[in-house]
Design a protein around this motif. Structure first.
Motif, PDB file in Angstrom:
ATOM      1  N   GLN A  98     -18.095   9.927  -0.058  1.00  0.00           N
ATOM      2  CA  GLN A  98     -19.175   9.648  -1.000  1.00  0.00           C
ATOM      3  C   GLN A  98     -19.155  10.636  -2.166  1.00  0.00           C
ATOM      4  OE1 GLN A  98     -22.369   9.496   2.130  1.00  0.00           O
ATOM      5  NE2 GLN A  98     -23.176   7.876   0.808  1.00  0.00           N
ATOM      6  N   VAL A  99     -18.949  11.921  -1.846  1.00  0.00           N
ATOM      7  CA  VAL A  99     -18.863  12.940  -2.901  1.00  0.00           C
ATOM      8  C   VAL A  99     -17.653  12.677  -3.777  1.00  0.00           C
ATOM      9  CG1 VAL A  99     -18.510  15.398  -3.361  1.00  0.00           C
ATOM     10  CG2 VAL A  99     -20.108  14.684  -1.579  1.00  0.00           C
ATOM     11  N   SER A 100     -16.533  12.282  -3.162  1.00  0.00           N
ATOM     12  CA  SER A 100     -15.310  12.010  -3.911  1.00  0.00           C
ATOM     13  C   SER A 100     -15.493  10.856  -4.887  1.00  0.00           C
ATOM     14  CB  SER A 100     -14.175  11.685  -2.933  1.00  0.00           C
ATOM     15  OG  SER A 100     -12.987  11.381  -3.618  1.00  0.00           O
ATOM     16  N   ALA A 101     -16.302   9.889  -4.484  1.00  0.00           N
ATOM     17  CA  ALA A 101     -16.502   8.710  -5.330  1.00  0.00           C
ATOM     18  C   ALA A 101     -17.584   8.903  -6.376  1.00  0.00           C
ATOM     19  CB  ALA A 101     -16.851   7.513  -4.444  1.00  0.00           C
ATOM     20  N   ASN A 102     -18.285  10.042  -6.317  1.00  0.00           N
ATOM     21  CA  ASN A 102     -19.380  10.307  -7.247  1.00  0.00           C
ATOM     22  C   ASN A 102     -18.809  10.770  -8.589  1.00  0.00           C
ATOM     23  OD1 ASN A 102     -21.644  11.134  -8.635  1.00  0.00           O
ATOM     24  ND2 ASN A 102     -22.579  12.135  -6.870  1.00  0.00           N
ATOM     25  N   ALA A 175     -28.721  18.919  -4.635  1.00  0.00           N
ATOM     26  CA  ALA A 175     -29.198  17.605  -5.065  1.00  0.00           C
ATOM     27  C   ALA A 175     -28.047  16.650  -5.364  1.00  0.00           C
ATOM     28  CB  ALA A 175     -30.089  17.754  -6.294  1.00  0.00           C
ATOM     29  N   ASP A 176     -26.850  17.196  -5.594  1.00  0.00           N
ATOM     30  CA  ASP A 176     -25.678  16.368  -5.902  1.00  0.00           C
ATOM     31  C   ASP A 176     -24.917  15.921  -4.651  1.00  0.00           C
ATOM     32  OD1 ASP A 176     -26.079  16.626  -8.691  1.00  0.00           O
ATOM     33  OD2 ASP A 176     -25.076  18.573  -8.665  1.00  0.00           O
ATOM     34  N   LEU A 177     -25.406  16.297  -3.483  1.00  0.00           N
ATOM     35  CA  LEU A 177     -24.658  16.031  -2.247  1.00  0.00           C
ATOM     36  C   LEU A 177     -25.118  14.765  -1.535  1.00  0.00           C
ATOM     37  CD1 LEU A 177     -24.350  19.681  -0.870  1.00  0.00           C
ATOM     38  CD2 LEU A 177     -22.692  18.355  -2.197  1.00  0.00           C
ATOM     39  N   VAL A 178     -25.509  13.789  -2.313  1.00  0.00           N
ATOM     40  CA  VAL A 178     -25.868  12.444  -1.834  1.00  0.00           C
ATOM     41  C   VAL A 178     -26.705  12.473  -0.563  1.00  0.00           C
ATOM     42  CG1 VAL A 178     -23.967  11.275  -2.979  1.00  0.00           C
ATOM     43  CG2 VAL A 178     -23.580  12.237  -0.705  1.00  0.00           C
ATOM     44  N   GLY A 179     -27.689  13.389  -0.529  1.00  0.00           N
ATOM     45  CA  GLY A 179     -28.603  13.459   0.604  1.00  0.00           C
ATOM     46  C   GLY A 179     -28.037  14.106   1.842  1.00  0.00           C
ATOM     47  N   ASN A 180     -26.873  14.741   1.727  1.00  0.00           N
ATOM     48  CA  ASN A 180     -26.205  15.343   2.891  1.00  0.00           C
ATOM     49  C   ASN A 180     -26.168  16.868   2.817  1.00  0.00           C
ATOM     50  OD1 ASN A 180     -25.166  12.974   4.476  1.00  0.00           O
ATOM     51  ND2 ASN A 180     -24.185  12.528   2.503  1.00  0.00           N
ATOM     52  N   HIS A 181     -27.131  17.459   2.127  1.00  0.00           N
ATOM     53  CA  HIS A 181     -27.085  18.922   2.000  1.00  0.00           C
ATOM     54  C   HIS A 181     -27.196  19.568   3.385  1.00  0.00           C
ATOM     55  CE1 HIS A 181     -31.394  17.910   1.837  1.00  0.00           C
ATOM     56  NE2 HIS A 181     -31.582  19.070   2.449  1.00  0.00           N
ATOM     57  N   ASP A 183     -28.009  21.544   6.761  1.00  0.00           N
ATOM     58  CA  ASP A 183     -29.267  21.833   7.446  1.00  0.00           C
ATOM     59  C   ASP A 183     -29.710  23.266   7.147  1.00  0.00           C
ATOM     60  OD1 ASP A 183     -29.132  19.342   8.561  1.00  0.00           O
ATOM     61  OD2 ASP A 183     -28.235  20.029  10.449  1.00  0.00           O
ATOM     62  N   GLY A 184     -31.026  23.430   6.990  1.00  0.00           N
ATOM     63  CA  GLY A 184     -31.567  24.764   6.765  1.00  0.00           C
ATOM     64  C   GLY A 184     -31.538  25.203   5.325  1.00  0.00           C
ATOM     65  N   THR A 185     -31.056  24.336   4.426  1.00  0.00           N
ATOM     66  CA  THR A 185     -31.036  24.665   2.999  1.00  0.00           C
ATOM     67  C   THR A 185     -31.921  23.664   2.260  1.00  0.00           C
ATOM     68  OG1 THR A 185     -29.104  23.278   2.496  1.00  0.00           O
ATOM     69  CG2 THR A 185     -28.697  25.565   3.175  1.00  0.00           C
ATOM     70  N   ALA A 186     -32.467  24.085   1.137  1.00  0.00           N
ATOM     71  CA  ALA A 186     -33.373  23.231   0.359  1.00  0.00           C
ATOM     72  C   ALA A 186     -32.599  22.115  -0.330  1.00  0.00           C
ATOM     73  CB  ALA A 186     -34.120  24.070  -0.664  1.00  0.00           C
ATOM     74  N   ALA A 187     -33.266  20.996  -0.555  1.00  0.00           N
ATOM     75  CA  ALA A 187     -32.618  19.810  -1.119  1.00  0.00           C
ATOM     76  C   ALA A 187     -32.117  20.030  -2.543  1.00  0.00           C
ATOM     77  CB  ALA A 187     -33.585  18.623  -1.087  1.00  0.00           C
ATOM     78  N   ASP A 188     -32.666  21.023  -3.245  1.00  0.00           N
ATOM     79  CA  ASP A 188     -32.237  21.294  -4.622  1.00  0.00           C
ATOM     80  C   ASP A 188     -31.719  22.721  -4.792  1.00  0.00           C
ATOM     81  OD1 ASP A 188     -34.616  22.598  -4.252  1.00  0.00           O
ATOM     82  OD2 ASP A 188     -35.502  21.988  -6.168  1.00  0.00           O
ATOM     83  N   ALA A 189     -31.257  23.316  -3.703  1.00  0.00           N
ATOM     84  CA  ALA A 189     -30.835  24.727  -3.740  1.00  0.00           C
ATOM     85  C   ALA A 189     -29.456  24.891  -4.377  1.00  0.00           C
ATOM     86  CB  ALA A 189     -30.823  25.305  -2.330  1.00  0.00           C
ATOM     87  N   ASP A 190     -29.229  26.075  -4.943  1.00  0.00           N
ATOM     88  CA  ASP A 190     -27.930  26.475  -5.491  1.00  0.00           C
ATOM     89  C   ASP A 190     -27.399  27.655  -4.691  1.00  0.00           C
ATOM     90  OD1 ASP A 190     -26.990  25.005  -7.869  1.00  0.00           O
ATOM     91  OD2 ASP A 190     -28.911  25.620  -8.743  1.00  0.00           O
ATOM     92  N   THR A 191     -26.077  27.747  -4.568  1.00  0.00           N
ATOM     93  CA  THR A 191     -25.477  28.985  -4.073  1.00  0.00           C
ATOM     94  C   THR A 191     -25.674  30.059  -5.136  1.00  0.00           C
ATOM     95  OG1 THR A 191     -23.845  27.995  -2.603  1.00  0.00           O
ATOM     96  CG2 THR A 191     -23.299  30.133  -3.547  1.00  0.00           C
ATOM     97  N   LEU A 192     -26.165  31.222  -4.708  1.00  0.00           N
ATOM     98  CA  LEU A 192     -26.474  32.316  -5.626  1.00  0.00           C
ATOM     99  C   LEU A 192     -25.701  33.565  -5.237  1.00  0.00           C
ATOM    100  CD1 LEU A 192     -30.385  31.960  -5.647  1.00  0.00           C
ATOM    101  CD2 LEU A 192     -28.776  30.953  -7.289  1.00  0.00           C
ATOM    102  N   LEU A 193     -25.066  34.181  -6.207  1.00  0.00           N
ATOM    103  CA  LEU A 193     -24.429  35.483  -6.029  1.00  0.00           C
ATOM    104  C   LEU A 193     -24.673  36.307  -7.283  1.00  0.00           C
ATOM    105  CD1 LEU A 193     -22.739  33.983  -3.720  1.00  0.00           C
ATOM    106  CD2 LEU A 193     -20.895  35.559  -4.306  1.00  0.00           C
ATOM    107  N   SER A 194     -24.583  37.597  -7.147  1.00  0.00           N
ATOM    108  CA  SER A 194     -24.576  38.455  -8.329  1.00  0.00           C
ATOM    109  C   SER A 194     -23.148  38.556  -8.844  1.00  0.00           C
ATOM    110  CB  SER A 194     -25.098  39.853  -7.981  1.00  0.00           C
ATOM    111  OG  SER A 194     -24.213  40.494  -7.067  1.00  0.00           O
ATOM    112  N   ALA A 195     -22.989  39.021 -10.072  1.00  0.00           N
ATOM    113  CA  ALA A 195     -21.644  39.221 -10.620  1.00  0.00           C
ATOM    114  C   ALA A 195     -20.877  40.236  -9.785  1.00  0.00           C
ATOM    115  CB  ALA A 195     -21.740  39.694 -12.077  1.00  0.00           C
ATOM    116  N   LYS A 196     -21.582  41.265  -9.306  1.00  0.00           N
ATOM    117  CA  LYS A 196     -20.934  42.272  -8.467  1.00  0.00           C
ATOM    118  C   LYS A 196     -20.453  41.662  -7.156  1.00  0.00           C
ATOM    119  CE  LYS A 196     -22.718  46.403  -8.339  1.00  0.00           C
ATOM    120  NZ  LYS A 196     -23.638  47.544  -8.027  1.00  0.00           N
ATOM    121  N   SER A 197     -21.284  40.839  -6.524  1.00  0.00           N
ATOM    122  CA  SER A 197     -20.888  40.190  -5.280  1.00  0.00           C
ATOM    123  C   SER A 197     -19.716  39.246  -5.505  1.00  0.00           C
ATOM    124  CB  SER A 197     -22.070  39.412  -4.689  1.00  0.00           C
ATOM    125  OG  SER A 197     -23.068  40.284  -4.222  1.00  0.00           O
ATOM    126  N   THR A 198     -19.717  38.543  -6.625  1.00  0.00           N
ATOM    127  CA  THR A 198     -18.629  37.621  -6.942  1.00  0.00           C
ATOM    128  C   THR A 198     -17.319  38.382  -7.110  1.00  0.00           C
ATOM    129  OG1 THR A 198     -20.223  36.188  -8.069  1.00  0.00           O
ATOM    130  CG2 THR A 198     -17.902  35.770  -8.476  1.00  0.00           C
TER     131      THR A 198
END
Length: 444
Positions: A98-102, A175-181, A183-198
């Motif tokens: 589904q993600v591939s076809a999006n 929100a882009d994961l076709v309702g398959n985000h 478990d335990g994460t918010a439906a509109d959440a983003d992965t977050l890192l600092s520049a230092k962590s990255t």
């Protein structure tokens, strides 16, 4: 009138000198005001972990597909542990398909009911930033993306990343994961890192698994007969619109874009024996993320160099001879066991000094070493000290204090029992003699 003309001439001369010196060396003239156009950025010397530049480097921000560096790490770790191999095959789940076809998410387009190898999936993820192949690898390793996210956060903790929150394997907004985000994460959440962590994530990836650079430096590949390109325009492209963005030595690492994260890029380049890692987050355009990365890399390679500040065998004046107790020699010389090399900013060399730290457990109450002493015996450390105006930090477990062992240059044998006894007798009677003299002197 003559006085006014003289003052005007002096002013003109001063302005001329200032302007011409800036033209001769514009980088040096603006070194103290160096900046990049990004919401957050960092530049790290990979060999030492020294942070050469940082801007808003500790704030948690969305990192988009730079998230895939952690997925790459966990895939390479699974291969290294023998859990999977490059030839292991897997089919594409309904979710990944589904993600591939999006159309809204970058992807090559996958076929269901077909076996794909880990190598095929990894290449598409690392080179083209494909999301569906990333999800397929996460599911292969952990059974589900939810469990894989747990591993991502666990590995981030093991790496000591100072600020992170992984919510999926790709870096897409949930929100882009076709309702398959997961478990335990918010439906509109983003992965977050600092520049230092990255930067620390990139550091761990290329140090623990340098083969990752073989993929990140690859210009093109293909899957199911569909050719695809690397999103990194700084690689050595030829005869296309990307050539203008090429920078010497660049061989990775990972681009990223979402509407929340903006245009991001973790870059790395190696020139001679030095490698730098850069991160820019939320630049204005795709082009800008590479232009600002070029600015960072040229600053790092142009303004800093790795220098041997103190050679092996260095002796600090007036402090390199130690007294020795109970030895055939009264003193012994000490020196540094190896050279101290540091990444130094141009013009900052004189700001570094060294100091000795002798191991007090090896000294008697009079501050003497006690024989016997072996040649090359470690008796303390020589520590590099920075006395300049800049403030430097280091990523990860890299030592912020640089030091090398202090060793003896020769052996000192212990006196035999007879000489030690004579010395003790002499000390005893010498003590009595001194006491008598002091007493008699007191009478008068």
């Amino acid at each position: 009138m003559r006085h006014k003309l003289k003052v005007l001439l002096l002013i003109i001369t001063a302005v001329f000198i200032t302007v011409t010196s800036s033209l001769v060396n514009p980088i040096k003239a603006s070194a103290n005001t160096f900046d990049v156009d990004a919401e957050a950025a960092i530049l790290v010397d990979e060999g030492t972990g020294k942070i050469l530049f940082a801007k808003n480097a500790d704030e948690l921000l969305p990192i988009a597909s730079m998230t895939k560096m952690m997925t790459e790490y966990l895939v390479l770790e699974a291969i290294d542990n023998g859990e999977i191999s490059w030839d292991t095959t897997t089919e594409i789940s309904d979710y990944a398909y589904q993600v591939s076809a999006n159309i809204s998410s970058s992807g090559i387009g996958l076929i269901q009911d077909k076996q794909y190898t880990v190598r095929q999936l990894y290449e598409a993820m690392a080179i083209n930033s494909d999301n569906a192949t990333t999800i397929s690898l996460a599911e292969l390793i952990s059974g589900s993306e939810s469990e894989f996210v747990r591993l991502m956060n666990q590995k981030a903790e093991e790496m000591g990343l100072p600020a992170y929150e992984f919510v999926n394997s790709t870096g897409l907004n949930n929100a882009d994961l076709v309702g398959n985000h997961p478990d335990g994460t918010a439906a509109d959440a983003d992965t977050l890192l600092s520049a230092k962590s990255t930067a620390m994530l990139a550091y761990n990836l290329i140090n623990d698994y340098p083969e990752s650079l073989e993929f990140s430096s690859q210009l093109t590949s293909e899957l199911d007969g569909v050719a695809y390109e690397n999103w990194n325009w700084m690689l050595p492209w030829e005869d296309n619109n990307y050539t203008q963005f090429h920078v010497e030595g660049v061989d990775g690492l990972k681009t990223g874009y979402t509407s929340n994260a903006g245009n991001c890029f973790t870059g790395t380049a190696k020139r001679d024996e030095r490698r730098l890692i850069s991160v820019v987050m939320n630049t204005e355009s795709r082009q800008e993320r590479f232009q600002q990365t070029e600015k960072l890399l040229e600053y790092g390679f142009g303004q800093f160099e790795s220098k041997e500040l103190y050679p092996a065998g260095y002796q600090l004046e007036d402090k390199s001879i130690l007294n020795v107790a109970k030895g055939k020699e009264d003193t012994v010389e000490i020196e540094s066991s190896e050279a101290i090399t540091e990444v130094v900013k141009s013009g900052d060399e004189e700001a570094y000094t060294v100091q000795y730290h002798i191991d007090e457990n090896l000294l008697n109450d009079e501050g003497e070493l006690i024989a016997p002493i072996e040649k090359g015996q470690t008796i303390g450390t020589m520590e590099l000290v920075y006395n300049g105006d800049n403030t430097y930090e280091y990523i990860g477990e890299n030592e912020q204090i640089k030091s090398v062992d202090l060793i003896t240059t020769s052996a000192v044998e212990k006196l035999n029992w007879f000489m030690l006894t004579l010395g003790a007798i002499g000390d005893f009677f010498g003590g009595i003699y001194n006491t008598v003299v002091d007493t008699v002197t007191g009478w008068f």
